[in-house]
Design a protein around this motif. Sequence first.
Motif, short mmCIF file in Angstrom:
data_model
loop_
_atom_site.label_atom_id
_atom_site.label_comp_id
_atom_site.label_asym_id
_atom_site.label_seq_id
_atom_site.Cartn_x
_atom_site.Cartn_y
_atom_site.Cartn_z
N GLU A 186 3.37 33.72 68.40
CA GLU A 186 3.59 33.87 69.81
C GLU A 186 2.70 34.29 70.60
N GLU A 187 2.14 35.61 70.15
CA GLU A 187 1.03 36.21 70.94
C GLU A 187 -0.36 35.35 70.80
N GLY A 188 -0.70 34.74 69.66
CA GLY A 188 -1.83 33.75 69.73
C GLY A 188 -1.66 32.59 70.63
N SER A 189 -0.38 32.18 70.71
CA SER A 189 -0.18 31.02 71.41
C SER A 189 -0.42 31.39 73.04
N ILE A 190 0.17 32.55 73.33
CA ILE A 190 0.20 32.85 74.90
C ILE A 190 -1.25 33.20 75.24
N VAL A 191 -2.00 33.96 74.55
CA VAL A 191 -3.48 34.10 74.69
C VAL A 191 -4.19 32.63 74.87
N GLY A 192 -3.92 31.88 74.10
CA GLY A 192 -4.66 30.50 73.94
C GLY A 192 -4.29 29.77 75.31
N LYS A 193 -3.06 29.68 75.64
CA LYS A 193 -2.69 29.09 76.88
C LYS A 193 -3.33 29.87 78.04
N ARG A 194 -3.45 31.13 78.09
CA ARG A 194 -3.99 31.59 79.23
C ARG A 194 -5.61 31.23 79.31
N ASN A 195 -6.05 31.03 78.12
CA ASN A 195 -7.66 30.93 78.28
C ASN A 195 -7.74 29.60 78.70
#
Length: 215
Positions: A186-195
Motif C-alpha cells: 500500500e505504501e509503495g502504491s501511494i508513493v508511486g501514484k503521487r510521483n
Amino acid sequence: MGSSSEQQSSGNYDFTFKILSIGDSGVGKTSLIASFISAFSQYSAPTIGVDFKIKFLTVGGKRLKLTIWDTAGQERFRTLTSSYYRGAHGIILVYDVTLRETFTNLSDLWAKEVELYSTNQDCVKMLVGNKVDRESERAVSKEEGIELAKELGCTFIECSAKTGQNVQQCFEDLSLKIMEVPSLLEEGSIVGKRNILKQQPENLAAPPPIGGCCA
C-alpha cells in the motif's frame, strides 16, 4: 545518484520501493548493486557517505521502481543512519563468505542497528552472502548463513557480484517478498501514484472542454 534519463522514464510503474544495502565496508555492497543495475559486474571504489541508484524491473507481473541505497560501512558515517533507514521497504544485509568477521558483525552490529533505526516494522530483510566465486577461500558455510537468517527473520541467498550469480534473483526475490506484505504494498502504491501525478500536470489540465458553457 539516479540519472535524469532514469527519472524521466519513471512515469510508468505500479509500485516504488526503497531498498537499503548494509554491512561492513568491503563486502561488495556497491559491486552487488552495480551488477544488478548494469547486468554485469563492476569493481567500485569504496562508497563515501551515501549514494543511491534507480532500477526499473517487472516482477510478478508488476512494474517496479526500486531506489537502492548504498552506504559506507565505516564507523565515521554512522551519523547518517536514522535518515538512511527511514521509510525502507527492504533491507539487504551483506557479508563476505570469505571473511568471518563480516558475518558475525551482521548479528553483533548491523541487525541491532536495523532494530534501532528502521521505521517500518514490516520491512523485509534479506541476508546475502557475497563472493561465492571465491569458494576455495570460504570461511562461512551456507548452512551457517541459513541459520543466521532464521535467527534474524531474514530470507537468505548467496551470490557473486563478480560473476553475476544470483544477483538478479536476490533483488527479484526481495521485491516479491515486499509485495506479499499488505502495508508495504500500500505504501509503495501511494508513493508511486503521487510521483506519477506529479509528472503529469499538463495532462491533467488539457485538453480544454469542447462545447458547453463557462461557469
